[in-house]
Enzyme design. Structure first.
Site, PDB file in Angstrom:
ATOM      1  CD  GLU A  49      -2.771   0.798   2.619  1.00  0.00           C
ATOM      2  OE1 GLU A  49      -2.582  -0.155   3.402  1.00  0.00           O
ATOM      3  OE2 GLU A  49      -3.517   1.735   2.886  1.00  0.00           O
ATOM      4  CD  GLU A  60      -2.843   8.893   6.916  1.00  0.00           C
ATOM      5  OE1 GLU A  60      -2.654   7.974   7.737  1.00  0.00           O
ATOM      6  OE2 GLU A  60      -3.337   8.699   5.801  1.00  0.00           O
TER       7      GLU A  60
END
EC number: 4.2.1.20
Lengths: 265, 407
Positions: A49, A60
């Site tokens: 990924e 995030e």
């Protein structure tokens, strides 16, 4: 069958759990990403990924935010990420690569343009954090015309009716976000993950991987018992952040540990 | 322009059910937040036409905020400019000193309905943070405010005000350390604490239903101004002028006038060092459509879709995006979006202070500076309403600094 689906089919045949590994393209420098990708495959990663750096990575936690910031110091773009996948494909045709990022760089490139270029580069899937089901239809059309899987997130807050709809639009695998929060958070609750996976698993034949909050072999094993695979990110990005020198080796060592533990299941 | 060929727009039909204004708006968030937004929408849909809820909102606006705010005829300034009559909608006289409190009162009522014990907010200039800390203090809610570290420095007075009100101010050190990064961090917090936390967004941006509900709460500005203008002058204004960062004070003034076709509207963005320099915060003048913070709108970004740093002397306008309804109103041509640079805004700050004895916020000074250009082009019997969205006390240190004075 897409490269992602083939990989999961093979893992199922072999009775193994999938190890999905995330790093940010260009973090901390451009040159280190390609050798790290190859090293991860060598140490047992099944799906790569690749994080596409974005200026405002809203989902995030602090570790991956810093990875994005380091990459953006060298202006690493979506175009660069497509070029990197093409380079990776020169020597590796079997390991699926999915791009993970945010909507705006893809919007800027244009959905049709992106899908065509991604297919040409050898990209197998796309995970766009901020394109939920309601907003993804026109992108999905372009992706599916190029056989690129759209990887959807399911969250602890996703209701079952909605999960059913998401599963209908998803392909490749489904990504269950194991906790309420951002990547790399530290409050993984295995019991609630189990309950949700049972609920969602009944809705679909797609493989289910679990990510967010998995930091080592022990936590990977706990979660992998309940799913088809695990996604590891923050711990790898932290290792990348320690400097480009020996970065592939550091990441490789973490991956090897987790791989060995998963293969004991 | 041929008016008879123009199709009449039903502005009340926007946003549509999925939160879109044409191609703009929507709900571009991670999966974790979808449920919270659906829940908020369903609560709001149930309440927005509920008489009891509206009565409680109106009561708070009257007795706590001090509404209606006056519409003031700036006669001396109008005379000097020699053109249209300028009227100031005095949102600076609201409790906490800006229009922001209209919205936080409304959202706090919603928070109370959801039973959540904690509120969070993002803030740029600190006005929304103060307005949030204020309503949180009043309702006994725990309050944390995210603020870019750069803004914490620029707006020290508001930071201290929030602390006195019992809120915790969390400086955000990531990215450009301004409003957009504060919003990223607030969204991250909300994803993590979605069960017990209500996110009070301060502007008409963000994922649906925020642009709609913030607009609805701020529309009191335009409803009052419209009635006051009719009462004072017997007619509607010819032009409305308001500054646009995220755009909440502007949409609040504009929205109740949208169907009055004779009323021209000017949204004034922050031109920073000048739009031509690239150092500004004017996405409607010099941006392109993209996706950020939960909605599709005009953004300031580079050729790779990365959001770029903005520049404005005014922290409250220093934002690379803008509310999606403004993006739509630009595209359909209903509102004109113009830019005023730092110097022009500072001149207007001084001018309004000396001429009318009213010290405007630097944000509002952008609107005043544009009115100063517009008025002389109009007749003396024409009317401009400028939204004086906030008072300038918070900016005194910034202005002193530019003058080389240590206060």
């Amino acid at each position: 069958m897409s490269r992602i689906s083939q990989q999961f089919a093979q893992l199922k045949t072999d009775g193994r759990k999938a190890l999905v590994a995330y790093i940010v393209n260009g973090d901390p420098v451009r040159e280190v990403t390609l050798p790290t990708m190859h090293k991860m495959v060598e140490e047992g990663v099944d799906v790569i990924e690749l994080g596409v750096p974005f200026s405002d990575p809203m989902a995030e936690g602090p570790v991956i935010q810093k990875g994005h910031e380091r990459a953006l110091e060298h202006h690493v773009s979506l175009t660069d990420s497509l070029a990197l996948v093409a380079e990776f494909r020169q020597t590796n045709q079997h390991t699926p690569v999915l791009l993970m990022g945010y909507a705006n760089p893809v919007e800027r490139m244009g959905y049709a343009n992106f899908a065509a270029k991604a297919a040409e580069a050898g990209v197998d899937g796309l995970l766009t954090v901020d394109l939920p089901l309601e907003e993804v239809e026109s992108l999905n059309r372009e992706l599916s015309s190029h056989d690129i899987d759209n990887i959807f997130l399911l969250a602890p807050t996703t209701r079952v009716e909605r999960a059913r709809k998401i599963a209908e639009h998803a392909s490749g695998f489904l990504y269950y976000v194991s906790l309420k929060g951002v990547t790399g958070a530290g409050h993984l609750d295995v019991e609630s993950v189990q309950a949700k996976l049972e609920e969602f698993g009944a809705l679909t034949d797609l493989p289910m991987c679990v990510g967010f909050g998995i930091k080592d072999a022990a936590s990977a094993v706990k979660v992998a018992r309940l799913a088809d695979g695990v996604v590891v990110g923050s711990v790898l990005v932290e290792a990348m952040g320690q400097g480009s020198e020996q970065a592939p080796e550091r990441v490789g060592a973490i991956v090897r540990d987790i791989r060995q533990a998963l293969d004991q299941i | 322009m041929n008016d008879t060929s123009k199709q009449k727009v039903d502005y009340s039909a926007f946003p549509d059910k999925s939160g879109h204004f044409g191609i703009f708006g929507g709900r571009f968030v991670s999966e974790t937040l979808i449920y919270a937004l659906e829940e908020l929408q369903s609560i709001y849909d149930g309440l927005k036409d509920n008489a009891e809820f509206q009565a409680e909102f109106d009561k708070d606006l009257a007795h706590y905020v001090g509404r209606p705010s006056p519409l003031y005829h700036a006669e001396r300034w109008s005379r000097e400019l020699g053109g249209a009559q300028i009227y100031l909608k005095r949102e600076d006289l609201n409790h906490t000193g800006a229009h922001k409190v209209n919205n936080t009162i409304g959202q706090a009522l919603l928070a109370k309905m959801t039973g959540k014990s904690r509120v969070i907010a993002e803030t740029g200039a600190g006005q929304h943070g103060v307005a949030t800390a204020t309503v949180a203090a009043r309702l006994g809610l725990k309050c944390q405010v995210y603020m870019g570290a750069e803004d914490v420095r620029r707006q020290a007075l508001n930071v201290y005000r929030m602390k006195l009100l019992g809120a915790e101010v969390i400086p955000v050190e990531s990215g450009s350390k301004t409003l957009k990064d504060a919003m990223n961090e607030a969204l991250r917090d909300w994803s993590t604490n979605v069960d017990d936390t209500f996110y009070i967004i301060g502007t008409v941006a963000g994922p649906h239903p925020y642009p709609q509900l913030v607009r609805d709460f701020q529309a009191v500005i335009g409803r009052e101004a419209r009635a006051q203008c009719l009462e004072m002058t017997g007619k509607l204004p010819d032009a409305l002028v308001a500054c646009v960062g995220g755009g909440s004070n502007a949409i609040g003034l504009f929205h109740p006038f949208l169907e009055d076709e004779s009323v021209a509207m000017y949204g004034v963005e922050a031109g920073g060092d000048g739009v031509e320099t690239g150092r500004h915060a004017a996405p409607l003048n010099d941006g392109i459509p993209g996706v950020l913070h939960g909605n599709r709108t005009y953004l300031m970004e580079d050729e790779n879709g990365q959001i770029i740093e903005t520049h404005s002397v005014s922290a409250g306008l220093d934002y690379p995006g803008v509310g999606p309804e403004h993006a739509w109103l630009k595209d359909i041509g209903r509102v004109n979006y113009v830019a005023i640079n730092d110097d022009e805004a500072l001149n207007a700050f001084r001018k309004t202070t000396r001429t009318e004895g009213i010290m405007p916020a630097l944000e509002s000074s952008h609107a005043l500076a544009y009115a100063e250009k517009l008025a002389p082009t109009m007749d003396k019997d024409q009317i401009i309403i400028v939204n004086l969205s906030g008072r300038g006390d918070k900016d005194i240190l910034t202005v002193a600094d530019l003058d080389g004075i240590t206060v």
